[in-house]
Design an enzyme around this catalytic site. Structure first.
Site, PDB file in Angstrom:
ATOM      1  CG  ASP A   1      -9.803  -0.150   4.692  1.00 28.00           C
ATOM      2  OD1 ASP A   1      -9.434  -0.444   3.539  1.00 28.00           O
ATOM      3  OD2 ASP A   1      -9.159  -0.452   5.708  1.00 28.00           O
TER       4      ASP A   1
ATOM      5  CE  LYS B   1      -3.778  -2.404   2.313  1.00 25.91           C
ATOM      6  NZ  LYS B   1      -4.410  -2.748   3.602  1.00 25.91           N
TER       7      LYS B   1
ATOM      8  CD  GLN C   1      -3.300  -4.443   6.658  1.00 26.93           C
ATOM      9  OE1 GLN C   1      -3.195  -3.495   5.891  1.00 26.93           O
ATOM     10  NE2 GLN C   1      -3.902  -5.568   6.318  1.00 26.93           N
TER      11      GLN C   1
END
Length: 273
Positions: free
Chosen positions: A114, A47, A91
């Protein structure tokens, strides 16, 4: 026809790079990594590399596995208030002593790249535009659109009902006027539902879509990725057997995976502060 997620992801990332270059403020994505999970480290590294490639500032905050829930929530609250930070990602998975739902709920919906916060999920569910769509379902929609797969009026089967893929995927297909069946471990006669579907999206992490379960006009999207008994990367779909039969199919790897990263970078390029 192969739904080439790798090729499309490169195209999307180039578009994001151009978009970022025209913004008056540089997007700043902060990723919080708790503990030392090897897979999580790889995901976070990928990422960060993708963000840097498209001109998004990227910061990784590493916290020990012993960090308390209150300490983590406090760090997120600080980032919510920091106007230099435009996107926040925690995460997953998190250590067992931390409630992931509390963590997700604490993130500002306007920085929730997200798309997991209750506000973004709720906006999607009631037909409003969320600040961010979840990356994997959004990447799948991009893939279907790129190959002109007809969504409106299609009969779609989504296998899996996770909050990350299955549920938002069903909502996004409904938003595009598909007729959607969400299948799961309690679904009866799942083979019959798959057989008649125009679009099948499988996200369960085990081999479930096999040769005689599809039709010649199907579009099959494989979200699952795991290693088989021989250590080979594979997905939910028996690719070698199914691919000659159907109209469209995504490979594993090289299908949905690259599109998830590209979609996340698309989200990270949005600025609401």
């Amino acid at each position: 026809m192969i739904l080439d997620g790798k090729a499309l992801s490169n195209k999307v990332l180039e578009d994001v790079k151009e978009r970022v270059s025209k913004l008056s403020i540089q997007p700043h994505l902060v990723v919080i990594l708790v503990g030392d999970n090897p897979a999580s480290r790889i995901y976070v590294r990928n990422k960060k590399l993708a963000a840097e490639k498209v001109g998004i500032k990227s910061t990784v905050i590493e916290l020990p596995v012993t960090v308390t829930e209150d300490e983590l929530l406090g760090r997120i609250s600080e980032l919510n208030e920091d106007k230099d930070v435009t996107g926040i990602l925690v995460q997953l998975p998190l250590p067992e002593h931390i409630d992931k739902n509390k963590v997700i709920t604490t993130i500002s919906p306007k920085k929730d790249v997200d798309g997991f916060t209750p506000e973004n999920v709720g906006r999607l569910a009631i037909g409003l535009e969320p600040y961010f769509y979840p990356a994997t379902p959004q990447g799948i929609i991009m893939l279907l659109d790129e190959y002109n797969v007809q969504i409106e009026g299609a009969d779609a089967v989504v296998i899996g009902r996770s909050n990350i893929v299955g549920k938002p995927m069903s909502q996004m297909l409904l938003k595009r006027n598909a007729t959607v069946t969400t299948a799961h471990s309690y679904t009866k006669n799942i083979e019959d539902k798959i057989k008649t579907a125009d679009i099948v999206i499988s996200a369960v992490g085990k081999k479930i879509v096999r040769c005689k379960m599809v039709n010649k006009n199907s579009c099959i999207v494989d979200v699952g990725i795991f290693r088989d008994a021989n250590g080979k990367l594979t997905g939910d779909v028996d690719f070698d057997c199914v691919s000659p039969t159907v109209k469209y199919i995504s490979p594993v790897p090289g299908g949905v995976g690259p599109m998830t990263i590209a979609s996340l970078m698309y989200n990270a390029s949005k600025v609401y502060v």
